[in-house]
Scaffold this motif. Structure first.
Motif, PDB file in Angstrom:
ATOM      1  N   MET A  75      47.655  43.909  15.623  1.00  0.00           N
ATOM      2  CA  MET A  75      46.880  43.059  16.523  1.00  0.00           C
ATOM      3  C   MET A  75      45.405  43.158  16.192  1.00  0.00           C
ATOM      4  N   GLY A  76      44.743  42.043  16.200  1.00  0.00           N
ATOM      5  CA  GLY A  76      43.320  42.023  15.948  1.00  0.00           C
ATOM      6  C   GLY A  76      42.538  42.248  17.232  1.00  0.00           C
ATOM      7  N   ASN A  77      41.234  42.299  17.108  1.00  0.00           N
ATOM      8  CA  ASN A  77      40.367  42.502  18.265  1.00  0.00           C
ATOM      9  C   ASN A  77      40.447  41.349  19.260  1.00  0.00           C
ATOM     10  N   GLY A  78      40.756  40.156  18.767  1.00  0.00           N
ATOM     11  CA  GLY A  78      40.859  38.988  19.635  1.00  0.00           C
ATOM     12  C   GLY A  78      41.969  39.131  20.660  1.00  0.00           C
ATOM     13  N   ALA A  79      43.112  39.661  20.241  1.00  0.00           N
ATOM     14  CA  ALA A  79      44.249  39.840  21.157  1.00  0.00           C
ATOM     15  C   ALA A  79      43.928  40.888  22.202  1.00  0.00           C
ATOM     16  N   LEU A  80      43.253  41.955  21.807  1.00  0.00           N
ATOM     17  CA  LEU A  80      42.877  43.008  22.749  1.00  0.00           C
ATOM     18  C   LEU A  80      41.872  42.472  23.764  1.00  0.00           C
ATOM     19  N   THR A  81      40.913  41.698  23.313  1.00  0.00           N
ATOM     20  CA  THR A  81      39.925  41.116  24.210  1.00  0.00           C
ATOM     21  C   THR A  81      40.589  40.156  25.185  1.00  0.00           C
ATOM     22  N   LEU A  82      41.521  39.357  24.716  1.00  0.00           N
ATOM     23  CA  LEU A  82      42.231  38.425  25.582  1.00  0.00           C
ATOM     24  C   LEU A  82      43.018  39.177  26.650  1.00  0.00           C
ATOM     25  N   LYS A  83      43.650  40.290  26.281  1.00  0.00           N
ATOM     26  CA  LYS A  83      44.380  41.103  27.250  1.00  0.00           C
ATOM     27  C   LYS A  83      43.438  41.636  28.327  1.00  0.00           C
ATOM     28  N   LYS A  84      42.252  42.077  27.918  1.00  0.00           N
ATOM     29  CA  LYS A  84      41.273  42.586  28.883  1.00  0.00           C
ATOM     30  C   LYS A  84      40.821  41.475  29.824  1.00  0.00           C
ATOM     31  N   ILE A  85      40.577  40.301  29.287  1.00  0.00           N
ATOM     32  CA  ILE A  85      40.151  39.174  30.106  1.00  0.00           C
ATOM     33  C   ILE A  85      41.238  38.806  31.111  1.00  0.00           C
ATOM     34  N   LEU A  86      42.482  38.766  30.663  1.00  0.00           N
ATOM     35  CA  LEU A  86      43.588  38.438  31.556  1.00  0.00           C
ATOM     36  C   LEU A  86      43.770  39.494  32.643  1.00  0.00           C
ATOM     37  N   LEU A  87      43.580  40.757  32.300  1.00  0.00           N
ATOM     38  CA  LEU A  87      43.689  41.829  33.287  1.00  0.00           C
ATOM     39  C   LEU A  87      42.606  41.689  34.346  1.00  0.00           C
ATOM     40  N   VAL A  88      41.369  41.492  33.935  1.00  0.00           N
ATOM     41  CA  VAL A  88      40.262  41.346  34.879  1.00  0.00           C
ATOM     42  C   VAL A  88      40.470  40.111  35.744  1.00  0.00           C
ATOM     43  N   ALA A  89      40.904  39.007  35.148  1.00  0.00           N
ATOM     44  CA  ALA A  89      41.145  37.783  35.906  1.00  0.00           C
ATOM     45  C   ALA A  89      42.235  37.991  36.949  1.00  0.00           C
ATOM     46  N   SER A  90      43.297  38.669  36.590  1.00  0.00           N
ATOM     47  CA  SER A  90      44.387  38.888  37.545  1.00  0.00           C
ATOM     48  C   SER A  90      43.941  39.794  38.690  1.00  0.00           C
ATOM     49  N   ILE A  91      43.100  40.772  38.406  1.00  0.00           N
ATOM     50  CA  ILE A  91      42.571  41.641  39.467  1.00  0.00           C
ATOM     51  C   ILE A  91      41.693  40.834  40.413  1.00  0.00           C
ATOM     52  N   LEU A  92      40.831  39.982  39.865  1.00  0.00           N
ATOM     53  CA  LEU A  92      39.958  39.152  40.707  1.00  0.00           C
ATOM     54  C   LEU A  92      40.768  38.195  41.572  1.00  0.00           C
ATOM     55  N   ILE A  93      41.783  37.591  41.008  1.00  0.00           N
ATOM     56  CA  ILE A  93      42.617  36.653  41.760  1.00  0.00           C
ATOM     57  C   ILE A  93      43.341  37.384  42.888  1.00  0.00           C
ATOM     58  N   ALA A  94      43.864  38.555  42.605  1.00  0.00           N
ATOM     59  CA  ALA A  94      44.567  39.332  43.631  1.00  0.00           C
ATOM     60  C   ALA A  94      43.619  39.742  44.752  1.00  0.00           C
ATOM     61  N   THR A  95      42.406  40.123  44.398  1.00  0.00           N
ATOM     62  CA  THR A  95      41.412  40.518  45.397  1.00  0.00           C
ATOM     63  C   THR A  95      41.040  39.339  46.289  1.00  0.00           C
ATOM     64  N   MET A  96      40.811  38.185  45.680  1.00  0.00           N
ATOM     65  CA  MET A  96      40.455  36.998  46.452  1.00  0.00           C
ATOM     66  C   MET A  96      41.610  36.563  47.344  1.00  0.00           C
ATOM     67  N   ALA A  97      42.823  36.631  46.840  1.00  0.00           N
ATOM     68  CA  ALA A  97      43.993  36.246  47.631  1.00  0.00           C
ATOM     69  C   ALA A  97      44.138  37.150  48.844  1.00  0.00           C
ATOM     70  N   THR A  98      43.870  38.440  48.678  1.00  0.00           N
ATOM     71  CA  THR A  98      43.940  39.387  49.789  1.00  0.00           C
ATOM     72  C   THR A  98      42.905  39.049  50.847  1.00  0.00           C
ATOM     73  N   ALA A  99      41.687  38.738  50.423  1.00  0.00           N
ATOM     74  CA  ALA A  99      40.626  38.394  51.370  1.00  0.00           C
ATOM     75  C   ALA A  99      40.958  37.120  52.133  1.00  0.00           C
ATOM     76  N   PHE A 100      41.460  36.101  51.445  1.00  0.00           N
ATOM     77  CA  PHE A 100      41.825  34.849  52.106  1.00  0.00           C
ATOM     78  C   PHE A 100      42.978  35.073  53.079  1.00  0.00           C
ATOM     79  N   ALA A 101      43.945  35.867  52.685  1.00  0.00           N
ATOM     80  CA  ALA A 101      45.101  36.131  53.543  1.00  0.00           C
ATOM     81  C   ALA A 101      44.675  36.889  54.791  1.00  0.00           C
ATOM     82  N   ALA A 102      43.781  37.854  54.639  1.00  0.00           N
ATOM     83  CA  ALA A 102      43.318  38.623  55.788  1.00  0.00           C
ATOM     84  C   ALA A 102      42.569  37.727  56.768  1.00  0.00           C
ATOM     85  N   ALA A 103      41.720  36.848  56.263  1.00  0.00           N
ATOM     86  CA  ALA A 103      40.981  35.935  57.135  1.00  0.00           C
ATOM     87  C   ALA A 103      41.932  34.977  57.838  1.00  0.00           C
TER      88      ALA A 103
END
Length: 83
Positions: A1-29
């Motif tokens: 795997m090249g650096n591009g695949a590793l970077t994409l994995k990191k981006i997807l991980l961060v994006a999924s964490i942000l989406i989960a956090t936002m979904a929790t906040a919306f659900a709580a409200a």
């Protein structure tokens, strides 16, 4: 795997964490069927559709029935939505 695949994995991980956090906040409200939401950390209160509520941590959200209740409990009005 090249650096591009590793970077994409990191981006997807961060994006999924942000989406989960936002979904929790919306659900709580959404759990609160009250016209106002208080922020127990900042001691401010907001209309439930104020953008500040979506940024608020779920554990700091307090349901408030009336403006008078909020003020009597020591909350001050939000400077953005001005409830």
């Amino acid at each position: 795997m090249g650096n591009g695949a590793l970077t994409l994995k990191k981006i997807l991980l961060v994006a999924s964490i942000l989406i989960a956090t936002m979904a929790t906040a919306f659900a709580a409200a959404a759990l609160f069927d009250t016209p106002y939401i208080g922020n127990s950390f900042r001691k401010t209160f907001h209309y439930r559709d104020c953008g500040s509520v979506q940024q608020m941590w779920a554990e700091h959200q307090v349901p408030l029935e009336t403006r008078e209740e909020a003020i009597s409990k020591g909350y001050r009005p939000c400077g953005n939505c001005r409830p």
